[in-house]
Design a protein around this motif. Structure first.
Motif, PDB file in Angstrom:
ATOM      1  N   GLY A  54       0.811  -1.218   0.000  1.00 49.27           N
ATOM      2  CA  GLY A  54       0.000   0.000   0.000  1.00 49.27           C
ATOM      3  C   GLY A  54       0.836   1.255   0.000  1.00 49.27           C
ATOM      4  N   PHE A  55       0.127   2.358   0.146  1.00 51.27           N
ATOM      5  CA  PHE A  55       0.734   3.679   0.052  1.00 51.27           C
ATOM      6  C   PHE A  55       1.579   3.989   1.281  1.00 51.27           C
ATOM      7  CE2 PHE A  55      -2.998   3.789  -2.708  1.00 51.27           C
ATOM      8  CZ  PHE A  55      -2.399   4.196  -3.892  1.00 51.27           C
ATOM      9  N   SER A  56       2.393   5.040   1.149  1.00 49.76           N
ATOM     10  CA  SER A  56       3.316   5.339   2.243  1.00 49.76           C
ATOM     11  C   SER A  56       2.564   5.838   3.485  1.00 49.76           C
ATOM     12  CB  SER A  56       4.354   6.360   1.804  1.00 49.76           C
ATOM     13  OG  SER A  56       3.795   7.620   1.760  1.00 49.76           O
ATOM     14  N   SER A  57       3.054   5.416   4.625  1.00 50.29           N
ATOM     15  CA  SER A  57       2.599   5.905   5.937  1.00 50.29           C
ATOM     16  C   SER A  57       1.122   5.650   6.245  1.00 50.29           C
ATOM     17  CB  SER A  57       2.862   7.417   6.073  1.00 50.29           C
ATOM     18  OG  SER A  57       4.160   7.720   5.685  1.00 50.29           O
ATOM     19  N   CYS A  58       0.553   4.598   5.673  1.00 54.24           N
ATOM     20  CA  CYS A  58      -0.870   4.365   5.984  1.00 54.24           C
ATOM     21  C   CYS A  58      -1.047   3.393   7.152  1.00 54.24           C
ATOM     22  CB  CYS A  58      -1.653   3.909   4.756  1.00 54.24           C
ATOM     23  SG  CYS A  58      -1.066   2.407   4.048  1.00 54.24           S
ATOM     24  N   GLY A  59       0.034   2.867   7.692  1.00 52.15           N
ATOM     25  CA  GLY A  59      -0.096   1.994   8.860  1.00 52.15           C
ATOM     26  C   GLY A  59       0.175   0.534   8.545  1.00 52.15           C
ATOM     27  N   SER A  64       3.016  -1.242   8.585  1.00 47.20           N
ATOM     28  CA  SER A  64       3.883  -1.942   9.548  1.00 47.20           C
ATOM     29  C   SER A  64       3.172  -2.141  10.882  1.00 47.20           C
ATOM     30  CB  SER A  64       5.171  -1.160   9.790  1.00 47.20           C
ATOM     31  OG  SER A  64       5.804  -0.912   8.576  1.00 47.20           O
ATOM     32  N   THR A  65       2.419  -1.141  11.307  1.00 47.36           N
ATOM     33  CA  THR A  65       1.678  -1.261  12.568  1.00 47.36           C
ATOM     34  C   THR A  65       0.713  -2.441  12.489  1.00 47.36           C
ATOM     35  OG1 THR A  65       1.780   1.142  12.786  1.00 47.36           O
ATOM     36  CG2 THR A  65       0.154   0.003  14.156  1.00 47.36           C
ATOM     37  N   PHE A  66       0.011  -2.530  11.385  1.00 51.08           N
ATOM     38  CA  PHE A  66      -0.974  -3.591  11.164  1.00 51.08           C
ATOM     39  C   PHE A  66      -0.265  -4.948  11.048  1.00 51.08           C
ATOM     40  CE2 PHE A  66      -4.415  -5.203   8.026  1.00 51.08           C
ATOM     41  CZ  PHE A  66      -5.228  -5.637   9.061  1.00 51.08           C
ATOM     42  N   MET A 118       4.469  -9.874   5.640  1.00 52.04           N
ATOM     43  CA  MET A 118       5.473  -9.012   5.023  1.00 52.04           C
ATOM     44  C   MET A 118       4.775  -7.779   4.489  1.00 52.04           C
ATOM     45  SD  MET A 118       8.302 -10.496   2.368  1.00 52.04           S
ATOM     46  CE  MET A 118       9.047 -11.739   3.384  1.00 52.04           C
ATOM     47  N   ASP A 119       5.309  -6.601   4.785  1.00 52.27           N
ATOM     48  CA  ASP A 119       4.682  -5.397   4.242  1.00 52.27           C
ATOM     49  C   ASP A 119       5.638  -4.625   3.347  1.00 52.27           C
ATOM     50  OD1 ASP A 119       5.897  -3.987   6.784  1.00 52.27           O
ATOM     51  OD2 ASP A 119       5.045  -2.367   5.579  1.00 52.27           O
ATOM     52  N   GLY A 120       5.052  -3.992   2.317  1.00 47.04           N
ATOM     53  CA  GLY A 120       5.874  -3.257   1.367  1.00 47.04           C
ATOM     54  C   GLY A 120       5.060  -2.678   0.230  1.00 47.04           C
ATOM     55  N   ASP A 176       2.998  13.408  13.255  1.00 47.34           N
ATOM     56  CA  ASP A 176       2.872  13.238  14.710  1.00 47.34           C
ATOM     57  C   ASP A 176       3.955  12.305  15.242  1.00 47.34           C
ATOM     58  OD1 ASP A 176       0.679  14.892  14.716  1.00 47.34           O
ATOM     59  OD2 ASP A 176      -0.813  13.284  14.826  1.00 47.34           O
ATOM     60  N   GLU A 177       4.218  11.231  14.477  1.00 49.18           N
ATOM     61  CA  GLU A 177       5.220  10.245  14.900  1.00 49.18           C
ATOM     62  C   GLU A 177       6.612  10.880  14.958  1.00 49.18           C
ATOM     63  OE1 GLU A 177       5.261   6.714  12.342  1.00 49.18           O
ATOM     64  OE2 GLU A 177       7.415   6.593  12.651  1.00 49.18           O
ATOM     65  N   LEU A 178       6.973  11.627  13.905  1.00 50.20           N
ATOM     66  CA  LEU A 178       8.318  12.215  13.859  1.00 50.20           C
ATOM     67  C   LEU A 178       8.463  13.325  14.901  1.00 50.20           C
ATOM     68  CD1 LEU A 178       8.950  12.251   9.995  1.00 50.20           C
ATOM     69  CD2 LEU A 178      10.006  10.755  11.681  1.00 50.20           C
ATOM     70  N   CYS A 194     -10.430   6.076   8.693  1.00 53.86           N
ATOM     71  CA  CYS A 194     -11.264   6.322   9.884  1.00 53.86           C
ATOM     72  C   CYS A 194     -11.311   5.088  10.786  1.00 53.86           C
ATOM     73  CB  CYS A 194     -12.683   6.698   9.465  1.00 53.86           C
ATOM     74  SG  CYS A 194     -12.741   8.146   8.431  1.00 53.86           S
ATOM     75  N   MET A 195     -10.269   4.271  10.740  1.00 53.06           N
ATOM     76  CA  MET A 195     -10.295   3.041  11.552  1.00 53.06           C
ATOM     77  C   MET A 195      -9.203   3.063  12.608  1.00 53.06           C
ATOM     78  SD  MET A 195     -10.693   0.035   8.783  1.00 53.06           S
ATOM     79  CE  MET A 195     -11.383  -1.408   9.543  1.00 53.06           C
ATOM     80  N   THR A 196      -9.526   2.517  13.779  1.00 55.89           N
ATOM     81  CA  THR A 196      -8.485   2.334  14.789  1.00 55.89           C
ATOM     82  C   THR A 196      -7.761   1.011  14.494  1.00 55.89           C
ATOM     83  OG1 THR A 196      -9.930   1.065  16.226  1.00 55.89           O
ATOM     84  CG2 THR A 196      -9.906   3.470  16.541  1.00 55.89           C
ATOM     85  N   VAL A 197      -6.638   0.820  15.163  1.00 55.71           N
ATOM     86  CA  VAL A 197      -5.899  -0.432  14.973  1.00 55.71           C
ATOM     87  C   VAL A 197      -6.760  -1.616  15.434  1.00 55.71           C
ATOM     88  CG1 VAL A 197      -3.814  -1.703  15.635  1.00 55.71           C
ATOM     89  CG2 VAL A 197      -3.675   0.748  15.167  1.00 55.71           C
ATOM     90  N   GLU A 209     -10.032  -1.851  15.337  1.00 51.38           N
ATOM     91  CA  GLU A 209     -11.049  -2.114  14.295  1.00 51.38           C
ATOM     92  C   GLU A 209     -10.437  -2.858  13.103  1.00 51.38           C
ATOM     93  OE1 GLU A 209     -14.088   1.636  15.110  1.00 51.38           O
ATOM     94  OE2 GLU A 209     -12.330   1.932  13.853  1.00 51.38           O
ATOM     95  N   GLN A 210      -9.197  -2.498  12.801  1.00 55.42           N
ATOM     96  CA  GLN A 210      -8.515  -3.205  11.707  1.00 55.42           C
ATOM     97  C   GLN A 210      -8.359  -4.689  12.037  1.00 55.42           C
ATOM     98  OE1 GLN A 210      -5.635   0.536  10.591  1.00 55.42           O
ATOM     99  NE2 GLN A 210      -4.677  -1.392  11.027  1.00 55.42           N
ATOM    100  N   MET A 211      -8.079  -4.972  13.315  1.00 52.16           N
ATOM    101  CA  MET A 211      -7.873  -6.367  13.708  1.00 52.16           C
ATOM    102  C   MET A 211      -9.173  -7.169  13.599  1.00 52.16           C
ATOM    103  SD  MET A 211      -4.761  -6.780  13.962  1.00 52.16           S
ATOM    104  CE  MET A 211      -4.639  -8.471  14.559  1.00 52.16           C
TER     105      MET A 211
END
Ligand SMILES: Nc1ncnc2c1ncn2[C@@H]1O[C@H](COP(=O)(O)OP(=O)(O)O)[C@@H](O)[C@H]1O
Ligand SMILES: Nc1ccn([C@@H]2O[C@H](COP(=O)(O)OP(=O)(O)O)[C@@H](O)[C@H]2O)c(=O)n1
Length: 238
Positions: free
Chosen positions: A17-22, A24-26, A138-140, A170-172, A216-219, A221-223
């Motif tokens: 997916g696109f950059s910085s959309c989450g 790795s977190t997912f 694996m994400d990329g 916010d992260e940086l 508009c999803m929390t982590v 909700e993604q799970m």
């Protein structure tokens, strides 16, 4: 929730997916949930970019492709599990570079480095080797299309650019980096464009990938969303 019996069948989960959309977190949360190995392939492209910056193959933001290719055989990348983070840290030549690869300087050069054919060949071969026993998340950008076109579950992640830039900003800032929101937004947009238009393995949704827009999803909700997709992928009809 899935049972242990379900998770015995080890599969490959590809998250692009696109950059910085989450991504790795997912991916990290999924790996923890399933007891799988998590591999952040973006970190590998970032590590090569950092090495190129530190060895004079990138000057004033200009990437000397031939110089990067000459350096490639010397770049030794590996991942080591860090129990504090609950994920693996990336090392180059035995040095932990996790903290150094996420700067805006690396972000501004990484898409140019990742478009080099020899760089992709080296890193894709490593990624395929790391996932050969399955049981990996694996994400990329090209996991479902090039690295593991036979992945049992492919997820294509996206979120609105303004949301992605805000999250990265916010992260940086939380880490103390002096960056502006506008500079981050420009980086996110220009990397998306470069990654989608490069000649080799451009970023695109695999035909059989499911789309997840997490604007508009929390982590959490993604799970929940993931549990259903995972059951479908392993052929459990519940
Ligand atoms: N669903 C979400 N809601 C809010 N913030 C998120 C979500 N997922 C990830 N983030 C945050 O967004 C930032 C980018 O996430 P990251 O996983 O590094 O993205 P990617 O791997 O796609 O670059 C991180 O600061 C992370 O904590
Ligand atoms: N499989 C991959 C992963 C990353 N990349 C490149 O590496 C860059 C950094 O990836 P990343 O996943 O760390 O990027 P973020 O989404 O974290 O900002 C991307 O912008 C791509 O240029 C790639 O080409 N192929």
């Amino acid at each position: 929730m899935c049972t242990d019996r379900d998770t015995n069948k080890k599969i490959v989960i590809a998250i692009d997916g696109f950059s910085s959309c989450g991504k790795s977190t997912f991916a990290k949360a999924i790996a923890r949930r399933l007891g799988y190995i998590f591999i952040d392939t973006g970190a590998m492209y970032r590590a090569v970019t950092l090495y190129a910056l530190e060895h004079g193959a990138i000057r004033s933001g200009m990437v000397d492709e031939e110089a990067v290719v000459r350096l490639l055989p010397d770049i030794c990348i590996d991942f080591r599990f860090n129990p504090e983070r609950g994920a693996s840290d990336i090392y180059v030549d035995g040095d932990r570079v996790e903290g150094k690869i996420r700067t805006i300087e690396v972000s501004n050069c990484v898409s140019a480095v990742s478009s080099i054919c020899e760089v992709r060949a080296k890193l894709v071969a490593m990624q395929q080797q790391m996932g050969r026993r399955r049981g990996v998340v694996m994400d990329g950008r090209d996991i479902g299309t090039t690295v593991f076109p036979d992945a049992e579950l492919k997820i294509f992640m996206t979120a609105r650019p303004s949301v992605r830039a805000r999250r990265r900003y916010d992260e940086l800032r939380a880490k103390g980096d002096e960056v502006s929101y506008e500079e981050i937004l420009q980086n996110v947009l220009s990397r998306d464009k470069a990654d989608m238009t490069r000649a080799i393995s451009p970023l695109r949704k695999a035909d059989d990938a499911v789309v997840l827009d997490n604007s508009c999803m929390t982590v959490a909700e993604q799970m929940e969303w993931f549990e259903k997709e995972f059951r479908r992928a392993i052929g459990d009809g519940r």
